[in-house]
Design a protein around this motif. Sequence first.
Motif, mmCIF file in Angstrom:
data_model
loop_
_atom_site.group_PDB
_atom_site.id
_atom_site.type_symbol
_atom_site.label_atom_id
_atom_site.label_comp_id
_atom_site.label_asym_id
_atom_site.label_seq_id
_atom_site.Cartn_x
_atom_site.Cartn_y
_atom_site.Cartn_z
ATOM 1 N N UNK A 1 12.443 104.208 23.593
ATOM 2 C CA UNK A 1 11.646 105.392 22.963
ATOM 3 C C UNK A 1 12.449 105.614 22.191
ATOM 4 N N UNK A 2 13.862 106.040 21.621
ATOM 5 C CA UNK A 2 14.382 106.331 20.206
ATOM 6 C C UNK A 2 13.842 104.909 19.015
ATOM 7 N N UNK A 3 13.208 103.598 19.433
ATOM 8 C CA UNK A 3 12.833 103.284 18.598
ATOM 9 C C UNK A 3 11.864 103.752 17.876
ATOM 10 N N UNK A 4 11.252 103.883 18.877
ATOM 11 C CA UNK A 4 9.465 105.186 17.851
ATOM 12 C C UNK A 4 9.771 106.340 17.608
ATOM 13 N N UNK B 1 7.974 101.105 5.944
ATOM 14 C CA UNK B 1 9.187 101.385 5.046
ATOM 15 C C UNK B 1 10.204 102.430 5.887
ATOM 16 N N UNK B 2 10.584 102.482 7.119
ATOM 17 C CA UNK B 2 11.435 102.912 7.699
ATOM 18 C C UNK B 2 13.145 101.685 7.573
ATOM 19 N N UNK C 1 9.821 109.279 12.228
ATOM 20 C CA UNK C 1 10.682 110.357 12.128
ATOM 21 C C UNK C 1 11.276 109.327 10.659
ATOM 22 N N UNK C 2 11.139 109.071 10.444
ATOM 23 C CA UNK C 2 10.995 107.927 8.780
ATOM 24 C C UNK C 2 10.063 107.931 8.020
ATOM 25 N N UNK C 3 9.170 107.195 8.245
ATOM 26 C CA UNK C 3 8.124 107.076 7.949
ATOM 27 C C UNK C 3 7.198 108.358 7.662
ATOM 28 N N UNK D 1 6.081 107.284 1.411
ATOM 29 C CA UNK D 1 5.614 106.503 1.267
ATOM 30 C C UNK D 1 4.913 105.771 -0.230
ATOM 31 N N UNK D 2 5.786 104.289 -0.041
ATOM 32 C CA UNK D 2 4.968 103.580 -1.504
ATOM 33 C C UNK D 2 5.563 102.248 -1.301
ATOM 34 N N UNK D 3 4.121 101.339 -1.832
ATOM 35 C CA UNK D 3 3.263 100.490 -1.354
ATOM 36 C C UNK D 3 4.245 99.245 -1.754
ATOM 37 N N UNK D 4 4.747 98.255 -1.492
ATOM 38 C CA UNK D 4 5.443 97.523 -1.997
ATOM 39 C C UNK D 4 4.947 96.083 -1.162
ATOM 40 N N UNK D 5 5.189 95.260 -1.835
ATOM 41 C CA UNK D 5 5.148 93.789 -1.461
ATOM 42 C C UNK D 5 5.515 93.005 -0.389
ATOM 43 N N UNK D 6 6.360 93.574 0.589
ATOM 44 C CA UNK D 6 7.156 93.938 1.404
ATOM 45 C C UNK D 6 5.526 93.653 3.050
ATOM 46 N N UNK D 7 5.056 94.536 2.300
ATOM 47 C CA UNK D 7 3.784 95.387 3.401
ATOM 48 C C UNK D 7 2.685 94.485 4.287
ATOM 49 N N UNK D 8 2.583 92.999 3.659
ATOM 50 C CA UNK D 8 2.111 91.950 3.686
ATOM 51 C C UNK D 8 2.714 90.897 4.118
ATOM 52 N N UNK D 9 4.172 90.645 3.841
ATOM 53 C CA UNK D 9 4.769 90.017 5.280
ATOM 54 C C UNK D 9 4.976 90.513 5.833
#
Length: 169
Positions: free
Chosen positions: A51-54, A138-139, A59-61, A66-74
């Motif tokens: 529950x706290x994870x969600x 990006x959390x 909250x972080x998101x 939010x800025x696109x990064x290469x980490x997204x596709x991985x």
Amino acid sequence: MEGFLWILFSFLVIQRLAELALARSNRKWMLNRGAIESGENHYILFIVLHSLFFVSLFSEFAFTSYHYSRVFYLSLSMFILLQVLRIWCISSLGRRWNTRILTLPDEKPIKKGPYRYIPHPNYVIVFFELLFIPLLFQAYITAIVFPFLHLLVLMVRIPAEEKALEERV
């Protein structure tokens, strides 16, 4: 990109709620066949953790840009792979899959699917989900904190499962 991530977040919440419904149905089925439940005292730790994870992920998101990064596709590739593995775990256990510790006294542990290779594959998958899902959003704080908390909960959970499996006969 952000619209896709809100859809993904909604999917994850619905998926987890559906898994809880499946677990409740499987629990009833197993108890009707004489299953013994153990480890009830620590089950709340899983509920609180997830529950706290969600809450943390949301909250972080929601409250950071939010800025696109290469980490997204991985992260997306890993997320898809982890979903396939999650389905493999659930289907391998069938009606015996559960979020609780339930054992049927006259049955041996299932040793098919990923359970042929490691004793608790679902926990490994959840660990990596708790890492890669936040990276998609990006959390980064969530990605650091929750895999660690998951490991702490497993320090209680896995010994309880192993004890239940040993005592089932």
